[in-house]
Write a protein that holds these residues in place. Sequence first.
Motif, PDB file in Angstrom:
ATOM      1  N   GLY A  32       0.794  -1.214   0.000  1.00 52.13           N
ATOM      2  CA  GLY A  32       0.000   0.000   0.000  1.00 52.13           C
ATOM      3  C   GLY A  32       0.831   1.270   0.000  1.00 52.13           C
ATOM      4  N   VAL A  33       2.141   1.156   0.259  1.00 49.60           N
ATOM      5  CA  VAL A  33       3.044   2.308   0.267  1.00 49.60           C
ATOM      6  C   VAL A  33       4.057   2.193  -0.866  1.00 49.60           C
TER       7      VAL A  33
ATOM      8  N   ASP B 221       0.116   3.290   5.158  1.00 54.37           N
ATOM      9  CA  ASP B 221      -1.183   3.516   4.513  1.00 54.37           C
ATOM     10  C   ASP B 221      -2.351   3.103   5.382  1.00 54.37           C
ATOM     11  N   ASN B 222      -2.076   2.505   6.545  1.00 59.48           N
ATOM     12  CA  ASN B 222      -3.135   1.949   7.385  1.00 59.48           C
ATOM     13  C   ASN B 222      -3.193   2.697   8.712  1.00 59.48           C
TER      14      ASN B 222
ATOM     15  N   VAL C  23       4.303   8.056  -1.312  1.00 60.97           N
ATOM     16  CA  VAL C  23       5.560   7.931  -0.578  1.00 60.97           C
ATOM     17  C   VAL C  23       6.599   8.951  -1.039  1.00 60.97           C
ATOM     18  N   ASN C  24       6.565   9.336  -2.302  1.00 62.70           N
ATOM     19  CA  ASN C  24       7.499  10.368  -2.772  1.00 62.70           C
ATOM     20  C   ASN C  24       7.219  11.703  -2.077  1.00 62.70           C
ATOM     21  N   ASP C  25       5.946  12.023  -1.920  1.00 66.40           N
ATOM     22  CA  ASP C  25       5.577  13.238  -1.187  1.00 66.40           C
ATOM     23  C   ASP C  25       6.005  13.135   0.275  1.00 66.40           C
TER      24      ASP C  25
ATOM     25  N   VAL D  22       4.236   0.646  -6.514  1.00 68.03           N
ATOM     26  CA  VAL D  22       3.557   1.936  -6.594  1.00 68.03           C
ATOM     27  C   VAL D  22       4.455   2.876  -7.395  1.00 68.03           C
ATOM     28  N   PRO D  23       3.948   3.565  -8.409  1.00 72.30           N
ATOM     29  CA  PRO D  23       4.816   4.390  -9.267  1.00 72.30           C
ATOM     30  C   PRO D  23       5.698   5.374  -8.509  1.00 72.30           C
ATOM     31  N   ALA D  24       5.197   5.934  -7.422  1.00 71.62           N
ATOM     32  CA  ALA D  24       5.964   6.946  -6.685  1.00 71.62           C
ATOM     33  C   ALA D  24       7.139   6.351  -5.912  1.00 71.62           C
TER      34      ALA D  24
END
Length: 393
Positions: free
Chosen positions: A13-14, A272-273, A379-381, A22-24
């Motif tokens: 989820g991250v 994410d949880n 996650v990038n943010d 995840v793309p980020a």
Amino acid sequence: QPPAFGFLFDVDGVLVRGSQPVPAARRAFQRLADGSGRLRVPVVFLTNAGNCLRSDKAQELSRALGMKVSPEQVILSHSPLQLFSQFHQKCMLVAGQGPVEEISHNLGFKHVITIEALRKAYPLLDMVDLSQRPKELPPPTTGFPTIEGVILFGEPVRWETSLQLIMDVLLSNGNPGAEPQDAPYPHLPVLACNMDLLWMAEAKMPSRFGHGTFLLCLENIYKKVTGRELKYEALIGKPSTVTYRYAEYLIKQQAEKQGWTAPIRRLYAVGDNPMSDVYGANLYNNYLKSAQQNQVRAGVKKIPQTASPQSEDYLELRKDCNSSVESCDSILVCTGVYRHDNGVPSKTEQCMTKAVFHGHRDFCFDPSLVEASYIVQDVNDAVQLAFKKENWS
């Protein structure tokens, strides 16, 4: 300049959704790495997954992130069981998926019995599946060892079989082939890893049953049958404070190995949880604040904590690990269990997510503990946010 902070990254989820990155995630780790691909800050991957070896998870993460991840950077839900040495010589029943015997031995357990081995030894115990019922009465089982405890690594495949056999072991005091007597209480020690009720995979619906759902079933069956509460000798994995203490220890090991001399003062836990990642990070942050006030014992008793009396003993974790960490900020991303498509949610929307407590029975519900320090899109943010707070380029 040596870093004075580190990251604790959740995985599902991250960084990934099931088997898909995840793309980020790769963009985030390009920020975290230098020109040669080495991390510029200490990182621990803190996941409640528990159906594999640390080395396998490290390889999986290496492929997803496009950089080398070592097993020493990975904490699975069961990793802190290395510290529970008083059970390592006992004969333990283990439940879960994956190479549970190899996982057990790597953690230090010498004598383990799988659910499948127990089912084969006592074929009359598992009566739900009609196709599995023996056609003839089998001979009595002889020489099978007495079980001295139960380890619950994660959700099994055939829940009814595991629920039935674990109950048989608890009710028979480790001798499921013996004549029935009064159920012992307290029952045999139970060590459980991963309390997540739900988790996020490739499906659009976020509610995939986690090990917390299996534990909920076991607890309710035990209480319905015996009239008593199922007790845990240990509950580990997020949001357990023991798990975060272990993560801090590994963060410091990384910093020392890299020759970074500045003490690690701050941790950023990205998840994410809200009920495991955010709750766990905030719970650990409370523990750190209490420790700073020289009230470790008193402080731990005041904050929501697992009901097991054993747990406080392991908060000391390692005598050679003096805590320099002052805070653990929780950063919630919107790419997994928690979803918000229109920017940061309002306070009303945040309150609605707290209306139902998905955490484990033995952890108190405090709404403030599921409120993230920061909410970002991905996650990038999250990495950019931490860098900005640390004035880190």
